[in-house]
Structure formats: structure tokens, C-alpha cells
Motif scaffolding. Structure first.
Motif, short mmCIF file in Angstrom:
data_model
loop_
_atom_site.label_atom_id
_atom_site.label_comp_id
_atom_site.label_asym_id
_atom_site.label_seq_id
_atom_site.Cartn_x
_atom_site.Cartn_y
_atom_site.Cartn_z
N ARG A 138 0.87 -1.18 0.00
CA ARG A 138 0.00 0.00 0.00
C ARG A 138 0.90 1.22 0.00
O ARG A 138 1.63 1.47 0.97
CB ARG A 138 -0.90 -0.03 1.23
CG ARG A 138 -1.83 1.17 1.34
CD ARG A 138 -2.71 1.09 2.60
NE ARG A 138 -3.47 2.31 2.80
CZ ARG A 138 -4.62 2.59 2.24
NH1 ARG A 138 -5.17 1.71 1.41
NH2 ARG A 138 -5.24 3.73 2.47
N LYS A 139 0.84 1.98 -1.07
CA LYS A 139 1.68 3.17 -1.21
C LYS A 139 0.79 4.39 -1.43
O LYS A 139 -0.03 4.40 -2.35
CB LYS A 139 2.64 3.04 -2.39
CG LYS A 139 3.38 1.72 -2.50
CD LYS A 139 4.39 1.50 -1.42
CE LYS A 139 5.12 0.18 -1.66
NZ LYS A 139 5.83 -0.31 -0.50
N SER A 198 4.04 4.24 3.15
CA SER A 198 4.48 3.15 2.28
C SER A 198 4.50 1.90 3.16
O SER A 198 5.25 1.83 4.13
CB SER A 198 5.87 3.43 1.72
OG SER A 198 6.34 2.31 0.99
N ILE A 199 3.65 0.91 2.80
CA ILE A 199 3.46 -0.24 3.68
C ILE A 199 3.55 -1.53 2.88
O ILE A 199 2.94 -1.66 1.81
CB ILE A 199 2.08 -0.18 4.39
CG1 ILE A 199 1.95 1.13 5.17
CG2 ILE A 199 1.89 -1.38 5.31
CD1 ILE A 199 0.58 1.37 5.75
N ASP A 200 4.30 -2.49 3.41
CA ASP A 200 4.36 -3.84 2.87
C ASP A 200 3.95 -4.80 3.97
O ASP A 200 4.52 -4.76 5.07
CB ASP A 200 5.76 -4.17 2.37
CG ASP A 200 6.15 -3.34 1.16
OD1 ASP A 200 5.54 -3.55 0.10
OD2 ASP A 200 7.02 -2.46 1.29
N LYS A 255 6.09 -3.78 7.31
CA LYS A 255 7.09 -2.72 7.20
C LYS A 255 6.35 -1.46 6.80
O LYS A 255 5.85 -1.35 5.66
CB LYS A 255 8.15 -3.08 6.16
CG LYS A 255 9.16 -1.98 5.90
CD LYS A 255 10.01 -1.67 7.11
CE LYS A 255 11.08 -0.63 6.77
NZ LYS A 255 11.73 -0.12 7.96
N THR A 256 6.22 -0.52 7.73
CA THR A 256 5.51 0.73 7.48
C THR A 256 6.46 1.90 7.62
O THR A 256 7.17 2.01 8.62
CB THR A 256 4.35 0.92 8.49
OG1 THR A 256 3.43 -0.16 8.36
CG2 THR A 256 3.62 2.23 8.25
N VAL A 257 6.46 2.75 6.61
CA VAL A 257 7.16 4.03 6.68
C VAL A 257 6.09 5.09 6.48
O VAL A 257 5.46 5.15 5.41
CB VAL A 257 8.26 4.15 5.61
CG1 VAL A 257 8.92 5.53 5.68
CG2 VAL A 257 9.29 3.04 5.77
N GLY A 258 5.85 5.89 7.51
CA GLY A 258 4.78 6.87 7.44
C GLY A 258 5.25 8.26 7.78
O GLY A 258 6.39 8.48 8.19
N ASP A 259 4.35 9.22 7.64
CA ASP A 259 4.67 10.63 7.89
C ASP A 259 4.55 10.96 9.38
O ASP A 259 3.75 11.79 9.79
CB ASP A 259 3.77 11.53 7.04
CG ASP A 259 2.28 11.26 7.23
OD1 ASP A 259 1.92 10.38 8.05
OD2 ASP A 259 1.48 11.94 6.57
N LEU A 260 5.38 10.29 10.18
CA LEU A 260 5.34 10.49 11.62
C LEU A 260 5.77 11.89 12.04
O LEU A 260 5.52 12.30 13.18
CB LEU A 260 6.22 9.44 12.32
CG LEU A 260 5.69 8.00 12.24
CD1 LEU A 260 6.69 7.02 12.84
CD2 LEU A 260 4.33 7.87 12.91
#
Length: 195
Positions: free
Chosen positions: A8-9, A14-16, A54-59
Motif C-alpha cells: 500500500r503506497k 508506504s506499507i508492505d 514494514k511501514t514508513v509513514g509521515d510520523l
């Protein structure tokens, strides 16, 4: 094997995600929010669903998009891995005690998403996680997975215990609901013939 992978992007995250419903509870979780990682690890361990997140977000903005989109991606992966839901038990429930806390979780893999949430926190944060995000995760997860989900803390004071008992209760209820019923392994568990 009932498995699925979701990527999910968006402009916010961006998440896998990868799941194996017939796993052993193995996990590799990284969302950038330590307490959230701990809760997702509990979900995996006690449901026996292998879970890679694996999540990379706008923290740098806040936790909302990271938690919401992770809930959506994990829910979508479980829904995809369930396929037509043939043979599953469909329903699951658990009473989840943790010291002074007791949480009740009941769910139906119905395809009709709905959340009833009756859990209250007396702190705004646990570790670095905003406690209001717990309800949002459960809502996003239930919507994406197609669950009717009821979560209620019957009693509890310690905020960590309240959150953890909710996730462990969800895990144990899911474990029951996704299991293949050997008496009905070839049929859809609905008089409609589909879920």
C-alpha cells in the motif's frame, strides 16, 4: 497455505504486509511506533498468524496515517488470504485477562464491517503511541478485513494492560474464527452460500 501480500503506497505512507494464516505466530514488525509494534507482535503471536509489516509513514506530522494505513493493509491481507472463506469457523470470541484488566472480544468474519469499541484510557499516550489511535486501528482493521468486531474492557486500570488485552483478545478470537472446521471444510459458513 492461506497467504497474502499487500503493498500500500500513498503520499502519506508506504506499507508492505505479508500474512500466513496457517503459521506459527512468527513476526517481523516495524512501523516507527514502538508500542504499536509491540501490539502487532502480540496480535501475531497469539493468533498464530505469521505477520510481516514494514511501514514508513509521515510520523513528522502525527501517527494517524501510519496507524490507519497499517490497519487497512493488515486487514486487506487477512481478507485476501481468507479467499472465499470456505471451511472457516467464521465466529470467534475471547475473554482476555491481564492482571486487573479483563477485555471481551467477539467477531464475525461476515463481510459486513462494523466496530463496537468500549475501551477507555486515562492516559493520552503509552510510550510514544497516542491512545486514541487504538480505536482507530481496530476500526480500520475491521473495515478492511470485513469483520463485525466487538471489543469491550469489562474492567481495568492500567492503560498498558487495557491495550494489550484488547490486542490479545483480538488475536485469540481471530485464531478461532479463521481455523478450518473439519466438519465443514468444503462449505461456506453461511446459508447465503457466500460471505
Amino acid at each position: 497455505m492461506r497467504t497474502a501480500t499487500i503493498a500500500r503506497k500513498t503520499s502519506e505512507t508506504s506499507i508492505d504486509v505479508a500474512v500466513n494464516l496457517d503459521g506459527t505466530g512468527r513476526y517481523a514488525v516495524s512501523t516507527g511506533i514502538g508500542f504499536f509494534d509491540h501490539m502487532l507482535e502480540q496480535l501475531s503471536r497469539h493468533s498464530l498468524i505469521d505477520l510481516d509489516v514494514k511501514t514508513v509513514g509521515d510520523l513528522h506530522i502525527d501517527q494517524h496515517h501510519t496507524v490507519e494505513d497499517t490497519g487497512i493493509a493488515v486487514g486487506e491481507a487477512i481478507a485476501e488470504a481468507l479467499g472465499d472463506k470456505r471451511g472457516i469457523r467464521r465466529y470467534g470470541d475471547a475473554l482476555s485477562p491481564m492482571d486487573e484488566t479483563l477485555t471481551r472480544v467477539a467477531l464475525d468474519i461476515s463481510g459486513r464491517p462494523y466496530l463496537v469499541w468500549k475501551c477507555a484510557f486515562s492516559q493520552k499516550r503509552l510510550g510514544e503511541m497516542d491512545t486514541e489511535m487504538f480505536e482507530h486501528f481496530f476500526h480500520s482493521f475491521a473495515q478492511a478485513a470485513g469483520l463485525t468486531l466487538h471489543v469491550e474492557t469489562l474492567h481495568g486500570k492500567n492503560n498498558h494492560h487495557i491495550a494489550e488485552s484488547a490486542f490479545k483478545g483480538l488475536a485469540r478470537a481471530l485464531r478461532t474464527a479463521i481455523e478450518i472446521d473439519p466438519r465443514k471444510a468444503d462449505s461456506i459458513p453461511s446459508t447465503k452460500g457466500m460471505l
